[in-house]
Design an enzyme around this catalytic site. Structure first.
Site, mmCIF file in Angstrom:
data_model
loop_
_atom_site.group_PDB
_atom_site.id
_atom_site.type_symbol
_atom_site.label_atom_id
_atom_site.label_comp_id
_atom_site.label_asym_id
_atom_site.label_seq_id
_atom_site.Cartn_x
_atom_site.Cartn_y
_atom_site.Cartn_z
ATOM 1 C CD1 TRP A 199 -1.267 7.909 5.469
ATOM 2 C CD2 TRP A 199 -3.280 7.230 6.205
ATOM 3 N NE1 TRP A 199 -1.241 6.536 5.582
ATOM 4 C CE2 TRP A 199 -2.452 6.097 6.035
ATOM 5 C CE3 TRP A 199 -4.581 7.038 6.672
ATOM 6 C CZ2 TRP A 199 -2.905 4.800 6.297
ATOM 7 C CZ3 TRP A 199 -5.036 5.767 6.942
ATOM 8 C CH2 TRP A 199 -4.200 4.649 6.750
ATOM 9 C CE LYS A 200 1.390 16.200 4.135
ATOM 10 N NZ LYS A 200 2.071 17.187 3.295
ATOM 11 C CD GLU B 128 0.729 20.112 4.847
ATOM 12 O OE1 GLU B 128 0.041 19.290 5.467
ATOM 13 O OE2 GLU B 128 1.439 19.806 3.861
ATOM 14 N N GLY C 265 4.488 12.084 2.805
ATOM 15 C CA GLY C 265 3.125 12.570 2.604
ATOM 16 C C GLY C 265 2.455 11.834 1.457
ATOM 17 C CD GLU D 203 7.608 16.894 6.858
ATOM 18 O OE1 GLU D 203 7.459 15.802 6.310
ATOM 19 O OE2 GLU D 203 6.656 17.627 7.176
#
Ligand code: 13P
Length: 253
Positions: A9-10, A95, A231, A167
């Site tokens: 879900w970031k 990220e 994502g 990824e």
């Protein structure tokens, strides 16, 4: 191998929205068979989401973890703190590597500390667009994996405790999904690299990067792709459930 579909879900949703989303995911995936499902909410949501998902088949994971069990590390969350809140932890997401400067070595320390605490760990690896253009994809992925597993020293991990997520950075959040052939090539390479580094015969390898209900089935048809780390599409229960459904026939068939 049972495919795993994990929703990262970031930094999205409030606690309340996260609980609502978790319930919707459980409901939308209730009929799924032969697929393991996990959601990875922000740390702040873990207890509430765990409670909301009790009795369902949806597991809970964390998006990151620190490498020490306790101490003067302001703002960090240790593997011991996560025990009981979730079963799975993600480390090495691009990220964190690229926006926050997380190093290969730190990812390894996080992997080791999490395994010590009895958590299952998903290690994310992947090349940038420039690295792919320079034909460095395999060497980047190898370096990231080797650094991660080097942190385990002589203690080989249990195969079921480690998942690798491939990824490619250029595919994350861009709508530019890797083709099934591109993803398969690297996921197959990762299985071989993990075997060489750890002795794990066939590690579970997920693909992540703009996975949608439209492209999921063609990715899962590849022999070395054992699921997805999703994502954007994981924030919509119906889309996430469609990706879960796309993974199910791969097992049945
Ligand atoms: P998207 O599915 O939004 O491309 O994100 C992939 C990802 O980074 C999952 O960890």
């Amino acid at each position: 191998m049972t495919p795993l579909i994990a929703g990262n879900w970031k930094m999205n949703t409030t606690v309340e929205e996260g609980v609502t989303l978790a319930r919707a995911v459980a409901e939308a995936t209730a009929e799924a068979r032969g697929v393991a499902i996990a959601v990875l909410p922000p740390f702040t949501h873990l207890a509430a989401v765990r409670d909301a998902l009790r009795g369902t088949a949806v597991a809970v994971g964390a998006q990151d973890v620190f490498w020490e069990d306790s101490g003067a590390f302001t703002g960090e969350v240790s593997p011991l703190m996560l025990r009981g809140l979730c079963d799975l932890v993600l480390t090495g997401h691009s990220e964190r590597r690229h926006l926050l400067g997380e190093t290969d070595e730190q990812v390894g320390r996080k992997l080791a500390a999490s395994l010590r605490a009895g958590l299952r760990v998903m290690v994310a690896v992947g090349e940038t667009e420039g690295e792919r253009d320079r034909d460095e994809t395999f060497s980047v992925v190898d370096r990231q994996l080797q650094a991660a597993f080097a942190a385990l020293g002589d203690a080989p991990p249990n195969g079921s405790d480690v998942v690798v997520a491939y990824e490619p950075v250029w595919a994350i959040g861009t709508g530019r999904t890797a083709t099934p052939e591109q993803a398969e090539e690297v996921c197959g390479h990762i299985k071989v690299a993990v075997r060489a580094a750890t002795g794990i015969e066939s590690a579970q390898v997920l693909y992540g990067g703009s996975v949608t209900p439209v492209n999921a089935a063609s990715l899962f048809a590849e022999p070395s792709i054992d699921g997805a780390l999703v994502g954007g599409a994981s924030l919509k229960a119906a889309d996430f459930a469609a990706i879960v459904a796309a993974a199910a026939p791969a097992v049945a068939g």
